[in-house]
Enzyme design. Structure first.
Site, PDB file in Angstrom:
ATOM      1  CG  HIS A   1       3.730  10.700 -38.168  1.00  0.00           C
ATOM      2  ND1 HIS A   1       4.879  10.091 -38.591  1.00  0.00           N
ATOM      3  CD2 HIS A   1       3.973  11.130 -36.906  1.00  0.00           C
ATOM      4  CE1 HIS A   1       5.783  10.138 -37.620  1.00  0.00           C
ATOM      5  NE2 HIS A   1       5.259  10.766 -36.581  1.00  0.00           N
TER       6      HIS A   1
ATOM      7  CE1 TYR B   1       9.173  11.739 -31.395  1.00  0.00           C
ATOM      8  CE2 TYR B   1       7.465  13.273 -32.079  1.00  0.00           C
ATOM      9  CZ  TYR B   1       8.240  12.150 -32.313  1.00  0.00           C
ATOM     10  OH  TYR B   1       8.067  11.451 -33.475  1.00  0.00           O
TER      11      TYR B   1
ATOM     12  CE1 TYR C   1       3.055  10.638 -32.726  1.00  0.00           C
ATOM     13  CE2 TYR C   1       5.124  11.080 -31.602  1.00  0.00           C
ATOM     14  CZ  TYR C   1       4.340  11.151 -32.731  1.00  0.00           C
ATOM     15  OH  TYR C   1       4.828  11.727 -33.863  1.00  0.00           O
TER      16      TYR C   1
ATOM     17  CG  HIS D   1       6.800  15.153 -36.857  1.00  0.00           C
ATOM     18  ND1 HIS D   1       7.757  15.196 -35.864  1.00  0.00           N
ATOM     19  CD2 HIS D   1       6.239  13.917 -36.774  1.00  0.00           C
ATOM     20  CE1 HIS D   1       7.777  14.036 -35.221  1.00  0.00           C
ATOM     21  NE2 HIS D   1       6.858  13.240 -35.752  1.00  0.00           N
TER      22      HIS D   1
ATOM     23  NE  ARG E   1      12.122  13.403 -36.065  1.00  0.00           N
ATOM     24  CZ  ARG E   1      11.141  13.247 -36.951  1.00  0.00           C
ATOM     25  NH1 ARG E   1      10.210  12.354 -36.770  1.00  0.00           N
ATOM     26  NH2 ARG E   1      11.092  13.982 -38.057  1.00  0.00           N
TER      27      ARG E   1
HETATM   28 FE   LIG Z   1       6.436  11.391 -34.878  1.00  0.00          FE
END
Ligand SMILES: [Fe+2]
Lengths: 241, 180
Positions: free
Chosen positions: A165, A150, A111, A163, A160
């Site tokens: 958000h 990640y 991110y 995805h 995870r």
């Molecule tokens: Fe996320």
């Protein structure tokens, strides 16, 4: 720290224990333990502003904000994708001219965020945030990059599934939704306490986009379709402005 | 019909959701500006530094705003909607106007949505103005529970702490047409 095997046992023990929405009390997601309300939600009839949603319009957003691949000077790395679908309310009506916001990791699973310590490379050409307004049919479309999976520190070797958000508004306040869109066939689904906090398998399916070749753009990007059904509005059609 | 389930906003929502001026429904220098603020606390009373609060409110006359422009504020239009993230101390704040009653004689409130890492789904609540008007929700709660929904008046503002869990846990709301 617990292993994935320990975690998978905890997830297994809670399968099917909740309804169509995520369990608020879901201990496998460790951060929820001290943050979930212990009392039942108090049901109330919406009144006043709760019967309406905030309005967003062309003044709020540039069309270019729906294309996450053109926000910097160069082309981002990764697999270009189109994510498109409709936002409809619980009665099947399109949610028109309403705000849709997304944010996501880059193709490496990193991110653009100071608190993301995953040592995967940042991509100077990909920030990973976008917005658009739905059209008259409730439709939205984003051009982006397929995010990577990640790791996180919920338990040992926790990852995870990939995805995006999503943040959504309806036509009344009570329909506000923040959720995550997943990609079909991800091998991490069964292992992930956030996805599995929705303990009803049919409800989890609603979070998974479908690959749609009719959305795929020749020579450019793979297409995914994801329709989002919000809960029902409490305002009667007569009250529409 | 099956409604899409919610999922946590996670730890990285700052990338996508907050925006410049999100917490300024009116400029802080506006002559009628009040600060609506408070802390978000967990079940041990510790600050929640990664929560996001949204408010949605009537204007001072009690009218529900229908104007666009919350994301790019012009400094003049009151849109009634705002968004603020908590800081390292769990504190959030808005500069706004005091809402009026949408129905005469009723107690005005801010409609509040709470998101945070660790919350699997958003939470709804109401932040009421102090007062003594009757209210269907408040009148049905015990004194202790009712107090969690009422702001405390300050010299230039209204204080509204949000307790996610435990002692003084805020009353969180559901509405009839939501899936359970
Ligand atoms: Fe996320």
């Amino acid at each position: 720290m617990e292993t994935q095997a320990d975690m998978s046992r905890e997830i297994e023990a809670l399968r099917g224990s909740g309804g169509p929405q995520p369990r608020r009390d879901y201990p496998p997601y460790r951060s929820s333990v001290l943050r979930h309300p212990t009392r039942d939600l108090h049901q109330v009839d919406p009144e006043g502003v709760e019967l309406w949603a905030p309005c967003f319009g062309a003044a709020d957003i540039d069309d270019a904000e729906a294309d996450l691949t053109i926000q910097r000077s160069g082309e981002p790395l990764g697999e270009r994708i189109v994510v498109t679908g409709r936002v409809i309310d619980g009665d099947g009506r399109p949610v028109r001219n309403q705000l849709v916001e997304i944010w996501q990791a880059n193709a490496s699973g990193r991110y653009w965020h100071q608190r993301d310590q995953h040592p995967a490379p940042l991509d100077p050409n990909f920030i990973g945030a976008g917005r658009c307004l739905t059209d008259d049919d409730g439709g939205y479309t984003f051009q982006t990059i397929k995010p990577g999976a990640y790791p996180w520190r919920n338990h040992l070797n926790a990852w995870r599934p990939a995805h995006i958000h999503f943040s959504l508004f309806g036509t009344d306040f009570t329909q506000r939704l923040v959720t995550q869109m997943y990609f079909p066939g991800d091998p991490l689904f069964d292992l992930d306490p956030i996805f599995q906090s929705v303990t009803d398998p049919k409800a989890r399916e609603l979070l998974i986009a479908a690959y749609d070749h009719s959305v795929t753009t020749p020579e450019r990007a793979l297409g995914y379709r994801w329709d989002i059904v919000l809960s029902g509005t409490h305002r009667t059609p007569l009250e529409e402005s | 019909m099956s409604f899409a389930p919610g999922q946590t906003v996670g730890p990285f929502f700052h990338l996508g959701l907050p925006f410049e001026g999100g917490n300024l429904l009116v400029p802080a220098g506006h002559p009628d500006a009040v600060r609506l603020h408070g802390r978000v606390l967990d079940g041990r009373g510790a600050a929640v530094p990664d929560a996001l609060i949204e408010i949605w409110q009537a204007d001072p006359s009690g009218a529900v705003p229908r104007a666009t422009g919350s994301i790019r504020r012009d400094g003049f239009t009151f849109t009634g909607w705002g968004r603020a993230q908590t800081d390292g101390d769990g504190h959030y704040w808005f500069s706004t106007l005091v809402p009026g009653a949408t129905t005469p004689g009723r107690r005005p409130f801010f409609a509040v949505t709470v998101f945070a890492r660790g919350l699997t789904d958003r939470l709804f609540t109401r932040a009421y103005l102090p007062g003594d008007e009757p209210d269907a929700l408040l009148d049905g709660l015990s004194g202790e529970r009712r107090a969690t929904l009422i702001t405390t008046r300050e010299e230039r503002g209204l204080l509204f702490d949000i307790h996610l869990q435990g002692e003084g846990e805020t009353v969180f709301l559901s509405y009839p047409r939501q899936a359970r």
